[in-house]
Design a protein around this motif. Sequence first.
Motif, PDB file in Angstrom:
ATOM      1  N   ASN A   1       0.802  -1.226   0.000  1.00 27.46           N
ATOM      2  CA  ASN A   1       0.000   0.000   0.000  1.00 27.46           C
ATOM      3  C   ASN A   1       0.833   1.273   0.000  1.00 27.46           C
ATOM      4  N   SER A   2       1.994   1.234   0.624  1.00 30.11           N
ATOM      5  CA  SER A   2       2.825   2.437   0.724  1.00 30.11           C
ATOM      6  C   SER A   2       3.864   2.541  -0.381  1.00 30.11           C
ATOM      7  N   GLY A   3       4.087   1.441  -1.112  1.00 33.07           N
ATOM      8  CA  GLY A   3       5.142   1.447  -2.122  1.00 33.07           C
ATOM      9  C   GLY A   3       6.533   1.412  -1.497  1.00 33.07           C
ATOM     10  N   GLU A   4       6.594   0.991  -0.245  1.00 30.98           N
ATOM     11  CA  GLU A   4       7.865   0.920   0.480  1.00 30.98           C
ATOM     12  C   GLU A   4       8.896   0.131  -0.310  1.00 30.98           C
ATOM     13  N   MET A   5      10.133   0.599  -0.240  1.00 25.81           N
ATOM     14  CA  MET A   5      11.244  -0.102  -0.888  1.00 25.81           C
ATOM     15  C   MET A   5      12.300  -0.385   0.175  1.00 25.81           C
ATOM     16  N   SER A   6      13.145  -1.362  -0.109  1.00 22.06           N
ATOM     17  CA  SER A   6      14.242  -1.662   0.806  1.00 22.06           C
ATOM     18  C   SER A   6      15.391  -2.246   0.005  1.00 22.06           C
ATOM     19  N   ILE A   7      16.548  -2.309   0.645  1.00 25.96           N
ATOM     20  CA  ILE A   7      17.653  -2.980  -0.005  1.00 25.96           C
ATOM     21  C   ILE A   7      17.332  -4.468  -0.057  1.00 25.96           C
ATOM     22  N   CYS A   8      17.803  -5.129  -1.072  1.00 27.60           N
ATOM     23  CA  CYS A   8      17.556  -6.565  -1.202  1.00 27.60           C
ATOM     24  C   CYS A   8      18.670  -7.311  -0.484  1.00 27.60           C
ATOM     25  N   ILE A   9      18.331  -7.824   0.679  1.00 30.22           N
ATOM     26  CA  ILE A   9      19.297  -8.552   1.488  1.00 30.22           C
ATOM     27  C   ILE A   9      18.659  -9.866   1.908  1.00 30.22           C
ATOM     28  N   HIS A  10      19.424 -10.921   1.819  1.00 27.29           N
ATOM     29  CA  HIS A  10      18.932 -12.229   2.251  1.00 27.29           C
ATOM     30  C   HIS A  10      19.399 -12.458   3.674  1.00 27.29           C
ATOM     31  N   ARG A  11      18.443 -12.659   4.558  1.00 27.42           N
ATOM     32  CA  ARG A  11      18.775 -12.935   5.953  1.00 27.42           C
ATOM     33  C   ARG A  11      18.532 -14.413   6.223  1.00 27.42           C
ATOM     34  N   PRO A  12      19.584 -15.222   6.195  1.00 24.49           N
ATOM     35  CA  PRO A  12      19.387 -16.643   6.500  1.00 24.49           C
ATOM     36  C   PRO A  12      19.027 -16.832   7.973  1.00 24.49           C
ATOM     37  N   ASP A  13      18.307 -17.886   8.234  1.00 23.54           N
ATOM     38  CA  ASP A  13      17.940 -18.218   9.610  1.00 23.54           C
ATOM     39  C   ASP A  13      19.229 -18.530  10.378  1.00 23.54           C
ATOM     40  N   PRO A  14      19.530 -17.751  11.425  1.00 26.83           N
ATOM     41  CA  PRO A  14      20.768 -17.974  12.166  1.00 26.83           C
ATOM     42  C   PRO A  14      20.694 -19.144  13.132  1.00 26.83           C
ATOM     43  N   GLY A  15      19.492 -19.711  13.312  1.00 22.63           N
ATOM     44  CA  GLY A  15      19.346 -20.765  14.300  1.00 22.63           C
ATOM     45  C   GLY A  15      19.404 -20.180  15.706  1.00 22.63           C
ATOM     46  N   ALA A  16      19.171 -21.009  16.687  1.00 20.61           N
ATOM     47  CA  ALA A  16      19.206 -20.548  18.074  1.00 20.61           C
ATOM     48  C   ALA A  16      19.940 -21.574  18.925  1.00 20.61           C
ATOM     49  N   VAL A  17      20.613 -21.073  19.923  1.00 25.25           N
ATOM     50  CA  VAL A  17      21.374 -21.921  20.843  1.00 25.25           C
ATOM     51  C   VAL A  17      21.060 -21.514  22.285  1.00 25.25           C
ATOM     52  N   CYS A  18      21.271 -22.445  23.184  1.00 24.20           N
ATOM     53  CA  CYS A  18      21.054 -22.195  24.608  1.00 24.20           C
ATOM     54  C   CYS A  18      22.365 -21.699  25.211  1.00 24.20           C
ATOM     55  N   VAL A  19      22.345 -20.463  25.717  1.00 24.51           N
ATOM     56  CA  VAL A  19      23.524 -19.868  26.343  1.00 24.51           C
ATOM     57  C   VAL A  19      23.113 -19.349  27.717  1.00 24.51           C
TER      58      VAL A  19
END
Length: 93
Positions: A62-80
């Motif tokens: 609706n807003s025509g928003e644009m952004s840089i095209c970046i791929h964010r892979p799932d970093p996973g999660a760990v117990c710390v």
Amino acid sequence: IRRLIGTPTCSDNSQCRTVPVGALACGGPQEYLPWSTLRTNEGELRSVAERFKAVRQAEIKNSGEMSICIHRPDPGAVCVAGTCQLGGGSPAV
């Protein structure tokens, strides 16, 4: 989403997961959040996250928003130190 996750307590890596949150104009999630299977109902969390993603996608359209095209892979999660935290993945352009 953050309220559902609360403090993602854990005693083992197997209890930690990630959930993709939001949407970017070029596609993919805005971010990933760590959550714990000990504390959070997966079905409810995924449902709320999907609704938020749909809202963000509608806002973008609706807003025509644009952004840089970046791929964010799932970093996973760990117990710390008893808390689920994002793993070591890094964004790739």
